[in-house]
Motif scaffolding. Structure first.
Motif, PDB file in Angstrom:
ATOM      1  N   ASP A  99       0.802  -1.207   0.000  1.00  0.00           N
ATOM      2  CA  ASP A  99       0.000   0.000   0.000  1.00  0.00           C
ATOM      3  C   ASP A  99       0.849   1.277   0.000  1.00  0.00           C
ATOM      4  O   ASP A  99       0.541   2.241   0.678  1.00  0.00           O
ATOM      5  CB  ASP A  99      -0.974  -0.005   1.199  1.00  0.00           C
TER       6      ASP A  99
ATOM      7  N   GLY B 185      -2.968   9.079   5.955  1.00  0.00           N
ATOM      8  CA  GLY B 185      -4.013   8.776   4.978  1.00  0.00           C
ATOM      9  C   GLY B 185      -5.323   9.460   5.263  1.00  0.00           C
ATOM     10  O   GLY B 185      -5.968   9.975   4.366  1.00  0.00           O
TER      11      GLY B 185
ATOM     12  N   ALA C  73      -6.143  12.990   3.940  1.00  0.00           N
ATOM     13  CA  ALA C  73      -6.343  13.250   2.522  1.00  0.00           C
ATOM     14  C   ALA C  73      -7.787  13.683   2.272  1.00  0.00           C
ATOM     15  O   ALA C  73      -8.684  13.352   3.045  1.00  0.00           O
ATOM     16  CB  ALA C  73      -6.026  12.011   1.707  1.00  0.00           C
TER      17      ALA C  73
ATOM     18  N   LYS D  82       3.340   3.815  -2.864  1.00  0.00           N
ATOM     19  CA  LYS D  82       3.690   3.982  -4.280  1.00  0.00           C
ATOM     20  C   LYS D  82       5.046   3.339  -4.565  1.00  0.00           C
ATOM     21  O   LYS D  82       5.267   2.782  -5.632  1.00  0.00           O
ATOM     22  CB  LYS D  82       3.709   5.459  -4.648  1.00  0.00           C
TER      23      LYS D  82
ATOM     24  N   GLU E  64     -12.719   8.177   4.041  1.00  0.00           N
ATOM     25  CA  GLU E  64     -12.248   7.855   5.380  1.00  0.00           C
ATOM     26  C   GLU E  64     -13.272   8.332   6.398  1.00  0.00           C
ATOM     27  O   GLU E  64     -13.509   9.523   6.544  1.00  0.00           O
ATOM     28  CB  GLU E  64     -10.897   8.536   5.627  1.00  0.00           C
TER      29      GLU E  64
ATOM     30  N   GLU F   7      -5.513   6.988  -1.768  1.00  0.00           N
ATOM     31  CA  GLU F   7      -4.406   7.927  -1.964  1.00  0.00           C
ATOM     32  C   GLU F   7      -3.253   7.299  -2.736  1.00  0.00           C
ATOM     33  O   GLU F   7      -2.376   7.992  -3.212  1.00  0.00           O
ATOM     34  CB  GLU F   7      -3.840   8.410  -0.614  1.00  0.00           C
ATOM     35  N   ASN F   8      -3.223   5.977  -2.832  1.00  0.00           N
ATOM     36  CA  ASN F   8      -2.102   5.330  -3.513  1.00  0.00           C
ATOM     37  C   ASN F   8      -2.505   4.640  -4.797  1.00  0.00           C
ATOM     38  O   ASN F   8      -1.735   3.886  -5.362  1.00  0.00           O
ATOM     39  CB  ASN F   8      -1.458   4.307  -2.579  1.00  0.00           C
TER      40      ASN F   8
ATOM     41  N   ALA G 186       1.443   9.564   2.480  1.00  0.00           N
ATOM     42  CA  ALA G 186       0.113   9.041   2.190  1.00  0.00           C
ATOM     43  C   ALA G 186      -0.193   7.886   3.124  1.00  0.00           C
ATOM     44  O   ALA G 186      -1.325   7.676   3.530  1.00  0.00           O
ATOM     45  CB  ALA G 186       0.040   8.583   0.746  1.00  0.00           C
ATOM     46  N   ASN G 187       0.848   7.149   3.437  1.00  0.00           N
ATOM     47  CA  ASN G 187       0.655   5.987   4.276  1.00  0.00           C
ATOM     48  C   ASN G 187       0.333   6.369   5.721  1.00  0.00           C
ATOM     49  O   ASN G 187      -0.549   5.809   6.349  1.00  0.00           O
ATOM     50  CB  ASN G 187       1.931   5.151   4.247  1.00  0.00           C
TER      51      ASN G 187
ATOM     52  N   ALA H  94      -9.922  12.719   0.221  1.00  0.00           N
ATOM     53  CA  ALA H  94     -10.889  11.699  -0.168  1.00  0.00           C
ATOM     54  C   ALA H  94     -11.934  11.522   0.937  1.00  0.00           C
ATOM     55  O   ALA H  94     -11.611  11.438   2.111  1.00  0.00           O
ATOM     56  CB  ALA H  94     -10.178  10.382  -0.422  1.00  0.00           C
TER      57      ALA H  94
END
Lengths: 267, 450
Positions: free
Chosen positions: A128, B30, B33, A130, B38, A211-212, B26-27, B35
């Motif tokens: 998970d 997360g 973000a 990039k 979540e 996001e990835n 991003a990890n 989006a």
């Protein structure tokens, strides 16, 4: 006369190649109800695009795809260049054997390696991410092979001249071999970029977070509809969203691409 | 030249570093973000609860096309609102096949999802992988017979084996007959009466065939085994045993059924010859290129939204009896996760299969709601009053049986699909082709019958 025939043939081939592309554009801009109707009318709509664009976070996907594609090619450029130079110009023990192993690797389809690669990435805690998507592709046997063949065609005299001037191996590589092999780099770039731009299964399996994820995942939401049969309007609109940067890039750099393919001998 | 080269390298190197960093951020961050998927509510509500916080990973495919990911993400967020200590992370995983590959990879990599929607036919494959847990204890503890008996038996058939329940039906479908009422009128047929028997089906199809319009289309690519199951069930019995270790391909009833299917195009000329694409049959129907089609109920919403004419949906015509296979996906809970997670996953499944939610999902997608009580909800009553076609699939469920599913399912289905295709498009003899499929399947299943 033969010239005429070959030209006609060329146009026929070009048209056959163009039909799906033209049809894709045509359908994507037409109202959903007219998607497959044979009538030619001038109904025009952006509805398919706005529907598709809102269906998935395409802007995130674009950025991710760009990062991954550029990242992969950058590292491939470094690794393949150095490996190819070693195979082309440096003598070391077991060179032939190692090279054969490299060639054999070209024959292994990447999809077979999904499970082992997945396990490796888990051990590296790179699932998970990039970087995880890029990892298995950072070295390319195809790139090494292509560049080695290119490097071998360069006259050895250039090497010797450079050496006379006091260049070391590193300088010979970056100042003579790399600049002279531009066509090979461009064609390798095209192959690498288009492959990774279109890659779907591997990024899907490695990543979980929005996001990835990459563009092709956004396309899949609309393209994979086995319960309902194909939804052409949405599929074509999503396809165009995904391929348009590559098409524009191709149109801009068409001449360079052509030349490089002619020089490097890939068809 | 030299400085140019250096500049390029510098740029490339910095891009690499950026790429590495951004994947890290991003990890870690997360949930920050933009989006919307979540469920941010988890952070606030979780602190108030004394229970341990649980995060579930939920793999799901989308098989009807369209932005259903948003509906699922909304459902997951609603679930967290009700259960603040459980966060569900829905992961869209492509088609059913892609979802299965991803699941296999993660099970082998010892990072299985907590809960996933996969084809009901993957049951034996998942069992052979030792990937899933039986649900009986959880059903007994929370839900009981009242819950499980509310699901239609036709759907449970693919969810139970060896006396245990392994899956809970979620997005399920069956095959129905769609017909164009206007084409019926034009051909002098009663638009309120769909064909009831095979003979009527062939007869109607012949009458409906004219220039530019076929009488009937039954897809012969992709899922031909599924289409053939309708004929097999109507003419005899199902294609496999309940334990998934035996198949019955070469029965005389099946030979007769396959000959009937072939003759619809070869003799009656009421169906296109050659292969009939699964994906384009619905568009053909919507555009009036065929007056009737066999297709999944998953298509209902699509046809409803896009057909410009009045259409009917009917139970499939019968031979000796009515019959249809079911299809679609079940919830499974995976092994190798903590007890707390499995309990949370069960809660999530219960939540997703609540009658109200099943009714809404059915209306949004066209899938059959797998629970009886979903049809008792106000929402569903209002919907079916206005659109009675949606009830046909449910009414047919009393005749429904399990979809073809065996151990080593992929190989068995492939052998069978190839044989069907050789008859339907290649003109092979039905008896010989089914015999060949039977022999191949027997060989594949031999290790399981020791």
């Amino acid at each position: 006369m033969t010239k005429k025939i070959s030209y006609t043939l060329m146009y026929v081939m070009a048209i056959i190649w163009l039909i799906p592309l033209v049809w894709t554009f045509w359908t994507a801009f037409r109202p959903k109800k007219l998607a497959l109707s044979p009538s030619i009318t001038f109904d025009f709509t952006f509805a398919n695009f706005s529907h598709v664009w809102q269906g998935a976070p395409f802007s995130t996907y674009y950025l991710n795809t760009l990062l991954v594609v550029v990242g992969i090619f950058t590292v491939q450029f470094l690794t393949a260049t150095m490996a190819a130079f070693a195979f082309a110009r440096i003598d070391f023990w077991g060179k032939q054997l190692v090279f054969v192993l490299f060639l054999a690797q070209i024959m292994i389809p990447a999809d077979i390696l999904i499970f082992p690669n997945y396990t490796t990435l888990r051990d590296l805690s790179l699932l998970d991410t990039k970087l995880g998507i890029m990892m298995p592709y950072l070295a390319s046997a195809f790139g090494v092979f292509l560049l080695r063949q290119m490097f071998k065609t360069l006259p050895y005299e250039l090497d010797e001249a450079a050496r006379m001037e006091g260049c070391n191996l590193w300088q010979i590589l970056w100042k003579i071999y790399v600049p002279l092999s531009r066509p090979a780099y461009i064609s390798f770039g095209v192959v690498s970029v288009s492959y990774h731009w279109n890659n779907f299964l591997w990024p899907l399996i490695v990543t979980n977070s929005v996001e990835n994820r990459l563009l092709t995942v956004g396309l899949a939401i609309f393209a994979q509809s086995f319960e309902t049969g194909a939804q052409w309007s949405e599929v074509t609109a999503a396809t165009i969203i995904v391929i348009i940067p590559l098409i524009i890039a191709y149109m801009l750099f068409q001449r360079q691409f052509m030349n490089s393919f002619i020089h490097s001998g890939i068809k | 030249m030299r400085s140019k080269m250096k500049a390029i390298l510098l740029v490339l190197a910095s891009i690499m570093i950026m790429a590495g960093c951004s994947s890290n951020t991003a990890n870690n961050g997360g949930s920050a973000a933009p989006a919307s998927n979540e469920p941010a509510a988890a952070e606030n509500g979780g602190a108030a609860s004394t229970d341990e916080k649980v995060e579930l990973t939920f793999y799901y495919p989308v098989a009807v096309g369209g932005p259903l990911t948003q509906i699922i993400e909304q459902m997951a967020a609603d679930f967290t609102k009700e259960n603040p200590n459980i966060t569900v992370k829905p992961v869209y995983t492509g088609s059913y096949d892609d979802t299965m590959i991803k699941t296999q990879a993660s099970v082998q990599g010892k990072t299985p999802p907590d809960v996933a929607v996969l084809l009901s036919t993957e049951l034996y494959t998942l069992l052979d992988m030792d990937a899933i847990v039986p649900l009986d204890d959880m059903i007994a503890a929370d839900g009981g017979d009242e819950y499980i008996n509310d699901f239609y038996p036709g759907f449970m058939a693919n969810s139970q084996t060896g006396g245990q329940t392994w899956g809970i039906p979620f997005q399920r479908s069956t095959i129905v007959l769609y017909y164009n009422k206007e084409a019926f009128k034009a051909a002098g047929l009663d638009p309120e009466k769909a064909p009831k028997t095979w003979d009527e089906l062939a007869d109607y199809a012949k009458k409906l065939t004219k220039d530019g319009q076929w009488g009937l289309e039954i897809p012969t690519t992709g899922f031909q085994y599924w289409m053939f199951q309708t004929f097999a069930l109507q003419n005899g019995k199902n294609l496999m045993s309940d334990d998934g270790k035996q198949v019955f391909f070469n029965t005389p009833e099946n030979v007769e059924a396959l000959a009937f299917w072939r003759d619809l195009s070869a003799v009656h000329k009421a169906m296109p010859e050659g292969s009939i694409e699964w994906a384009t049959v619905p568009s053909d129907f919507i555009e009036g290129k065929t007056a009737m089609m066999y297709h999944t109920t998953g298509n209902l919403t699509n046809v409803k939204n896009n057909a410009q004419f009045d259409f009917g949906v009917s139970i499939l015509p019968a031979s000796k009896q009515h019959g249809t296979p079911t299809g679609g996906g079940n919830f499974y809970i995976f092994k190798g996760t903590s007890e707390a997670k499995q309990q949370a996953a069960w809660k999530f499944i219960k939540f997703m299969t609540e009658p109200e939610r099943m009714a809404q999902w059915s209306i949004d997608t066209g899938y059959v709601a797998p629970r009886e009580s979903a049809y008792e909800t106000e929402k569903m009553k209002a919907y079916t009053a206005e659109f009675p076609q949606a009830l046909v699939a449910r009414d047919q469920l009393q005749y429904a049986s399990a979809e073809l599913s065996t151990h080593n399912n992929g190989k068995v289905v492939k052998a069978f699909n190839d044989s069907l295709q050789s008859v339907l498009t290649g003109g092979a003899d039905p008896a010989a082709a089914l015999q060949k499929a039977q022999e191949e399947a027997d060989k594949v299943l031999a290790p399981f019958n020791k």
